[in-house]
Design an enzyme around this catalytic site. Structure first.
Site, short mmCIF file in Angstrom:
data_model
loop_
_atom_site.label_atom_id
_atom_site.label_comp_id
_atom_site.label_asym_id
_atom_site.label_seq_id
_atom_site.Cartn_x
_atom_site.Cartn_y
_atom_site.Cartn_z
N GLY A 11 0.82 -1.20 0.00
CA GLY A 11 0.00 0.00 0.00
C GLY A 11 0.85 1.25 0.00
N ARG A 72 1.11 -5.41 -5.86
CA ARG A 72 1.40 -6.64 -5.12
C ARG A 72 1.75 -7.73 -6.13
NH1 ARG A 72 -0.11 -5.08 -0.10
NH2 ARG A 72 -1.80 -3.55 0.04
N ASP A 103 5.24 -4.92 6.18
CA ASP A 103 5.79 -6.22 6.54
C ASP A 103 5.91 -7.18 5.37
OD1 ASP A 103 3.07 -6.48 6.30
OD2 ASP A 103 2.75 -7.48 8.22
N THR A 125 4.12 2.71 5.59
CA THR A 125 2.75 2.21 5.71
C THR A 125 1.97 3.10 6.66
OG1 THR A 125 1.35 0.43 6.60
CG2 THR A 125 3.62 0.53 7.40
N ASP A 129 1.98 -0.42 11.92
CA ASP A 129 1.81 -1.75 12.51
C ASP A 129 3.10 -2.55 12.63
OD1 ASP A 129 2.17 -2.04 9.80
OD2 ASP A 129 0.53 -3.48 9.51
N ARG A 171 -6.15 -2.09 9.38
CA ARG A 171 -6.20 -3.55 9.42
C ARG A 171 -6.34 -4.05 10.85
NH1 ARG A 171 -1.52 -6.15 5.86
NH2 ARG A 171 -0.26 -4.81 7.21
#
Length: 319
Positions: A11, A72, A103, A125, A129, A171
């Site tokens: 992203g 992706r 990640d 990101t 996270d 998320r």
């Protein structure tokens, strides 16, 4: 002359362009050649590479998104795909790779390092996270985008005496919801890390209504559940006039904040310096306002700790 490749993956996040700029300009400063790889690992496997110079990154520090584009790539998750990637990198005589992403992107960099190809990761990101770093590039900008939206929604919410649910990204990490909700004065913040029953939310709404407050903001992290289902339950139990706003990808866009531009610049320079010092299979981060680096596998194995103290503080302030 050493050659550095750079790509953005996963992203997009505001500040990625500032990081690209820092990598390219610092690499050239240290007499390196630079290749930009378009569309992440997918572009690598399709040999979508372009040599970059100082002009390639002019006037981009303030721009959101990523000039290198992102995507992706399922093929790169396979051993065969990664070996193909290494072969292409060597074909273009690239010695090192800088990967900007989350990640999943870091996992790709780690796999390349295991194949003997030196790679460094920069955290880009909006989710924030990644446990090893206090902040990821893009988080601050996304948070401020949400805060601005909360302020505007509060205006109309108070005018019509409504309850508004605002669904934000993140998320399975509640940082965006927590900190934007706190700064935006939300009455209720719902995150994946802390269980909260609908009855508790409704009881709070009823209590605030009794003391004369007839509008309320509920910030919901997308990883918790469906905003529509939550809204129906609240209406059934309280009879509230309720609206739902899903902010979606507006959170990813926009000019990066000063914080994200500075953070990205510092991380980009550090990544280049690490590679030229012979260090690879590492990620760059920030701890206690200082730029740090550590092994990728160690960084990815760390568990993100939720800021429970701040979450408890919100309960006190949102009465």
């Amino acid at each position: 002359m050493k050659t550095i490749g750079i790509l953005t993956s996963g992203g997009d996040a505001p500040g990625m362009n500032a990081a690209i700029r820092a990598v390219v300009r610092s690499a050239i400063y240290y007499d390196c050649k630079v290749y930009g790889i378009n569309r992440g690992y997918k572009g690598l496997l399709e040999e979508d590479l372009i040599e970059m110079d100082l002009s390639s990154v002019g006037d981009i520090i303030h721009r959101g998104g990523t000039i290198l584009k992102s995507s992706r790539c399922e093929e790169f998750k396979t051993e065969e795909g990664r070996l193909k990637g290494v072969k292409i990198l060597k074909k273009y005589k690239i010695d090192y790779l800088v990967v900007i992403g989350g990640d999943g992107s870091f996992n790709g960099a780690q796999k390349l390092s295991e194949l003997g190809f030196p790679a460094i990761g920069i955290p880009g990101t909006i989710d924030n996270d990644l446990a090893y770093t206090d902040y990821t590039i893009g988080f601050d900008t996304a948070m401020n985008t949400i805060i601005e939206a909360i302020g505007k929604i509060r205006d109309t919410s108070s005018s019509h005496e409504r309850v508004n649910i605002i669904e934000v990204m993140g998320r399975y990490c509640g940082d965006l919801a927590l900190y934007s909700g706190l700064a935006g004065g939300a009455e209720t913040i719902i995150v994946p890390e802390v269980n909260i029953e609908v009855e508790e939310i409704c009881n709070k709404l009823n209590a605030t209504k009794k003391r004369g407050k007839r509008h309320s903001i509920i910030v919901l992290a997308e990883g918790v559940g469906n905003a529509q289902d939550l809204g129906k339950e609240i209406v059934n139990q309280t009879g509230a006039d309720l609206r739902i706003t899903v902010l979606g990808h507006v959170q990813r866009g926009g000019s990066p904040s000063a914080f994200d531009r500075i953070l990205a610049s510092k991380m980009g320079v550090r990544a280049v310096e690490l590679l030229l010092d012979g260090k690879a299979a590492r990620v760059v981060g920030v701890k206690d306002n200082k730029i740090i680096d550590m092994e990728i596998n160690k960084a990815l194995s760390m568990k993100k700790e939720f800021d429970k103290d701040t979450h408890e503080m919100v309960k006190i302030l949102s009465r």
